[in-house]
Design a protein around this motif. Sequence first.
Motif, PDB file in Angstrom:
ATOM      1  N   GLY A 371      71.898  69.877  10.137  1.00 45.86           N
ATOM      2  CA  GLY A 371      73.013  70.719   9.721  1.00 45.86           C
ATOM      3  C   GLY A 371      72.758  72.204   9.856  1.00 45.86           C
ATOM      4  O   GLY A 371      73.284  73.015   9.084  1.00 45.86           O
ATOM      5  N   HIS A 372      71.960  72.616  10.865  1.00 46.83           N
ATOM      6  CA  HIS A 372      71.649  74.027  11.034  1.00 46.83           C
ATOM      7  C   HIS A 372      72.800  74.781  11.707  1.00 46.83           C
ATOM      8  O   HIS A 372      73.573  74.202  12.482  1.00 46.83           O
ATOM      9  CB  HIS A 372      70.383  74.194  11.882  1.00 46.83           C
ATOM     10  CG  HIS A 372      69.156  73.616  11.252  1.00 46.83           C
ATOM     11  ND1 HIS A 372      68.940  73.638   9.887  1.00 46.83           N
ATOM     12  CD2 HIS A 372      68.067  72.994  11.782  1.00 46.83           C
ATOM     13  CE1 HIS A 372      67.786  73.066   9.609  1.00 46.83           C
ATOM     14  NE2 HIS A 372      67.243  72.662  10.739  1.00 46.83           N
ATOM     15  N   ARG A 373      72.857  76.067  11.426  1.00 42.81           N
ATOM     16  CA  ARG A 373      73.787  76.946  12.138  1.00 42.81           C
ATOM     17  C   ARG A 373      73.168  77.245  13.497  1.00 42.81           C
ATOM     18  O   ARG A 373      72.001  77.652  13.578  1.00 42.81           O
ATOM     19  CB  ARG A 373      74.014  78.229  11.347  1.00 42.81           C
ATOM     20  CG  ARG A 373      74.515  77.958   9.934  1.00 42.81           C
ATOM     21  CD  ARG A 373      74.724  79.245   9.165  1.00 42.81           C
ATOM     22  NE  ARG A 373      75.027  78.963   7.771  1.00 42.81           N
ATOM     23  CZ  ARG A 373      75.578  79.831   6.922  1.00 42.81           C
ATOM     24  NH1 ARG A 373      75.879  81.056   7.350  1.00 42.81           N
ATOM     25  NH2 ARG A 373      75.820  79.497   5.671  1.00 42.81           N
ATOM     26  N   LEU A 374      73.933  77.054  14.556  1.00 39.87           N
ATOM     27  CA  LEU A 374      73.379  77.122  15.897  1.00 39.87           C
ATOM     28  C   LEU A 374      73.779  78.419  16.597  1.00 39.87           C
ATOM     29  O   LEU A 374      74.943  78.827  16.562  1.00 39.87           O
ATOM     30  CB  LEU A 374      73.848  75.926  16.719  1.00 39.87           C
ATOM     31  CG  LEU A 374      73.602  74.553  16.079  1.00 39.87           C
ATOM     32  CD1 LEU A 374      74.053  73.445  17.008  1.00 39.87           C
ATOM     33  CD2 LEU A 374      72.133  74.383  15.718  1.00 39.87           C
ATOM     34  N   ILE A 375      72.787  79.054  17.209  1.00 38.84           N
ATOM     35  CA  ILE A 375      73.010  80.236  18.038  1.00 38.84           C
ATOM     36  C   ILE A 375      72.490  79.873  19.424  1.00 38.84           C
ATOM     37  O   ILE A 375      71.291  79.639  19.587  1.00 38.84           O
ATOM     38  CB  ILE A 375      72.268  81.470  17.494  1.00 38.84           C
ATOM     39  CG1 ILE A 375      72.574  81.681  16.004  1.00 38.84           C
ATOM     40  CG2 ILE A 375      72.646  82.711  18.302  1.00 38.84           C
ATOM     41  CD1 ILE A 375      71.508  81.166  15.070  1.00 38.84           C
ATOM     42  N   VAL A 376      73.383  79.758  20.410  1.00 37.30           N
ATOM     43  CA  VAL A 376      72.987  79.220  21.714  1.00 37.30           C
ATOM     44  C   VAL A 376      72.936  80.318  22.771  1.00 37.30           C
ATOM     45  O   VAL A 376      73.815  81.175  22.849  1.00 37.30           O
ATOM     46  CB  VAL A 376      73.912  78.071  22.182  1.00 37.30           C
ATOM     47  CG1 VAL A 376      73.521  76.775  21.521  1.00 37.30           C
ATOM     48  CG2 VAL A 376      75.368  78.383  21.914  1.00 37.30           C
ATOM     49  N   LEU A 377      71.873  80.242  23.581  1.00 38.70           N
ATOM     50  CA  LEU A 377      71.654  81.176  24.680  1.00 38.70           C
ATOM     51  C   LEU A 377      71.330  80.348  25.919  1.00 38.70           C
ATOM     52  O   LEU A 377      70.170  80.144  26.269  1.00 38.70           O
ATOM     53  CB  LEU A 377      70.503  82.122  24.332  1.00 38.70           C
ATOM     54  CG  LEU A 377      70.091  83.161  25.380  1.00 38.70           C
ATOM     55  CD1 LEU A 377      71.239  84.123  25.671  1.00 38.70           C
ATOM     56  CD2 LEU A 377      68.856  83.924  24.914  1.00 38.70           C
ATOM     57  N   PRO A 378      72.364  79.809  26.596  1.00 35.05           N
ATOM     58  CA  PRO A 378      72.115  78.926  27.750  1.00 35.05           C
ATOM     59  C   PRO A 378      71.535  79.691  28.931  1.00 35.05           C
ATOM     60  O   PRO A 378      72.022  80.774  29.276  1.00 35.05           O
ATOM     61  CB  PRO A 378      73.505  78.360  28.068  1.00 35.05           C
ATOM     62  CG  PRO A 378      74.467  79.376  27.522  1.00 35.05           C
ATOM     63  CD  PRO A 378      73.807  79.970  26.311  1.00 35.05           C
ATOM     64  N   LEU A 379      70.509  79.104  29.551  1.00 41.89           N
ATOM     65  CA  LEU A 379      69.810  79.786  30.637  1.00 41.89           C
ATOM     66  C   LEU A 379      69.823  79.016  31.949  1.00 41.89           C
ATOM     67  O   LEU A 379      69.716  79.609  33.016  1.00 41.89           O
ATOM     68  CB  LEU A 379      68.362  80.088  30.226  1.00 41.89           C
ATOM     69  CG  LEU A 379      68.209  81.027  29.026  1.00 41.89           C
ATOM     70  CD1 LEU A 379      66.756  81.114  28.583  1.00 41.89           C
ATOM     71  CD2 LEU A 379      68.747  82.414  29.357  1.00 41.89           C
ATOM     72  N   ASN A 380      69.924  77.697  31.913  1.00 41.78           N
ATOM     73  CA  ASN A 380      69.952  76.926  33.162  1.00 41.78           C
ATOM     74  C   ASN A 380      70.411  75.495  32.897  1.00 41.78           C
ATOM     75  O   ASN A 380      70.771  75.147  31.775  1.00 41.78           O
ATOM     76  CB  ASN A 380      68.577  76.935  33.862  1.00 41.78           C
ATOM     77  CG  ASN A 380      67.451  76.508  32.939  1.00 41.78           C
ATOM     78  OD1 ASN A 380      67.639  75.699  32.041  1.00 41.78           O
ATOM     79  ND2 ASN A 380      66.262  77.062  33.153  1.00 41.78           N
ATOM     80  N   PHE A 381      70.403  74.695  33.966  1.00 44.26           N
ATOM     81  CA  PHE A 381      70.760  73.277  33.925  1.00 44.26           C
ATOM     82  C   PHE A 381      72.127  73.072  33.266  1.00 44.26           C
ATOM     83  O   PHE A 381      73.079  73.779  33.568  1.00 44.26           O
ATOM     84  CB  PHE A 381      69.664  72.462  33.236  1.00 44.26           C
ATOM     85  CG  PHE A 381      68.291  72.674  33.803  1.00 44.26           C
ATOM     86  CD1 PHE A 381      68.049  72.514  35.164  1.00 44.26           C
ATOM     87  CD2 PHE A 381      67.239  73.072  33.004  1.00 44.26           C
ATOM     88  CE1 PHE A 381      66.787  72.719  35.704  1.00 44.26           C
ATOM     89  CE2 PHE A 381      65.976  73.288  33.532  1.00 44.26           C
ATOM     90  CZ  PHE A 381      65.752  73.107  34.884  1.00 44.26           C
ATOM     91  N   ASP A 382      72.210  72.094  32.351  1.00 39.34           N
ATOM     92  CA  ASP A 382      73.486  71.738  31.723  1.00 39.34           C
ATOM     93  C   ASP A 382      73.749  72.524  30.443  1.00 39.34           C
ATOM     94  O   ASP A 382      74.705  72.230  29.721  1.00 39.34           O
ATOM     95  CB  ASP A 382      73.499  70.238  31.405  1.00 39.34           C
ATOM     96  CG  ASP A 382      72.360  69.842  30.474  1.00 39.34           C
ATOM     97  OD1 ASP A 382      71.271  70.449  30.565  1.00 39.34           O
ATOM     98  OD2 ASP A 382      72.538  68.915  29.666  1.00 39.34           O
ATOM     99  N   GLN A 383      72.918  73.526  30.173  1.00 36.93           N
ATOM    100  CA  GLN A 383      72.969  74.176  28.855  1.00 36.93           C
ATOM    101  C   GLN A 383      74.286  74.895  28.590  1.00 36.93           C
ATOM    102  O   GLN A 383      74.762  74.929  27.454  1.00 36.93           O
ATOM    103  CB  GLN A 383      71.779  75.138  28.729  1.00 36.93           C
ATOM    104  CG  GLN A 383      70.448  74.409  28.732  1.00 36.93           C
ATOM    105  CD  GLN A 383      69.265  75.295  29.089  1.00 36.93           C
ATOM    106  OE1 GLN A 383      69.401  76.513  29.207  1.00 36.93           O
ATOM    107  NE2 GLN A 383      68.104  74.689  29.274  1.00 36.93           N
TER     108      GLN A 383
END
Length: 466
Positions: A371-383
């Motif tokens: 249940g964490h708060r998510l901060i996403v920084l997609p860099l490659n692939f399917d991210q």
Amino acid sequence: MAKDLHVVLVPYVAFGHLLPFFHLSVALAKAGIHVSFISTPRNIQRLPKVPLELSAFINLVAFPLQIVNGSSLPEGADNTFDVSLEKEKDLKAAYDLLCHPFKQFIANESPNWIGVDVFPHWAIDIANDFCIPVFCFSIVSAATRVFVGPPEYLTGDGLKIVRPSPESLTSPPEWVTFPSSVVAARRGSEANDYYYNFFNGDMSKRIAKILKGCKALVIRSCKEIEGEYLEVLVKIFQKPVFPVGLLPPDQQERRDYGEEWLKTFKWLDQQKPKSVVFVGFGSSCKLSKDQVHEIAYGLELSNLPFLWSLVKSEIADDIDVLPPSFINNTAGRGLVCIGWAPQVEILANPAIGGSLFHGGWGSVIENLRYGHRLIVLPLNFDQGFNARLIVDKGLAIQVEQNEDRSFSRNAITKGLRRAMVSEEGNQIGIKAAELAAVVNNPTLHQEHYIAEFVQYLKNGVAATQN
């Protein structure tokens, strides 16, 4: 019948593939299915331990890699973690030579089913030689698989070219009939990477052959998160599609990882509940020095407590990884651990409240479990697809990025503070807690999704025996 059922699983040699296949092995073994898990000796050593009560059902089968003549693979390298992106072609060539011991294994064992990744296209021909049905286990999200589309759209078989340029990937494909920003690639490097590395050449041919040759598509997902995308998959593949749940790793006791990790967990235990941001980009993202510095300055400016697991990147010396003043300026409220980290145990710690990461599907699942708060920084692939999916579901903040996926320290700071200390972040926390109950529901995953898939496997065997 179920006790006698034998399934052979063939993952690719990358942690993001090996671990989901291992977790599927455990789930099938819990249902009484005998599983043979195929990989290399060193990769098998890197897997979690098979639960003692399931050891009679899971057979870890080690085939050494055979190095191709002229290969530049480093000695002992048998995982994408061990090689640079430039040398993965040599790793893939060595992996393909596993077809020879694999064929002999199938001849000796005569399993009921073969479950394959999207890389071992040679398994389809071997399965056909021995009249053994195949299912494809997709370790990516349903949304990503929807973006890729049916096999004929990968190769253009019998069709005009439907994706003629990177620009053609920046709007949802024609088979998505509802509004979605999730399954459209971002302009710039994301669209270019997918077009040139995925829809042209070797990769698209491998995937198309497997998707055409398999009897069913198995997805590491659930209707509670990706219901609309799972429905699209059923329409476009016109063959059975089985979500098998999220397959979260089993809860682990904290183990003795050495003195440094003992100190780290002691520090975590002293922090306020849900106050610390865990920062981790896994084994597949090799961060540049500039990227590491921008993340570091962003953490410093955020004024939030953090634990950063920094896998040694392509930078030569650890001493050069971080800005010179960073450790002193964040002393007391942050720790940096360079090298491997027990991520599941860290995420389970009550002090962790948020997670800054790349948006890999496995890491999304591990974080949603708590249940964490998510901060996403997609860099490659399917991210990028995963990042947009969880933002769309109200579960994450995405760090602002340029078309080339670059980002600034201010963008890192803004994303962190939006997630951790704003009303928007509070709402994300509420939704994340609700979804954690879904992820942690064993009845839903094992007794519904896995049970439904196991029944399909049993029915398939019964049909061939009648």
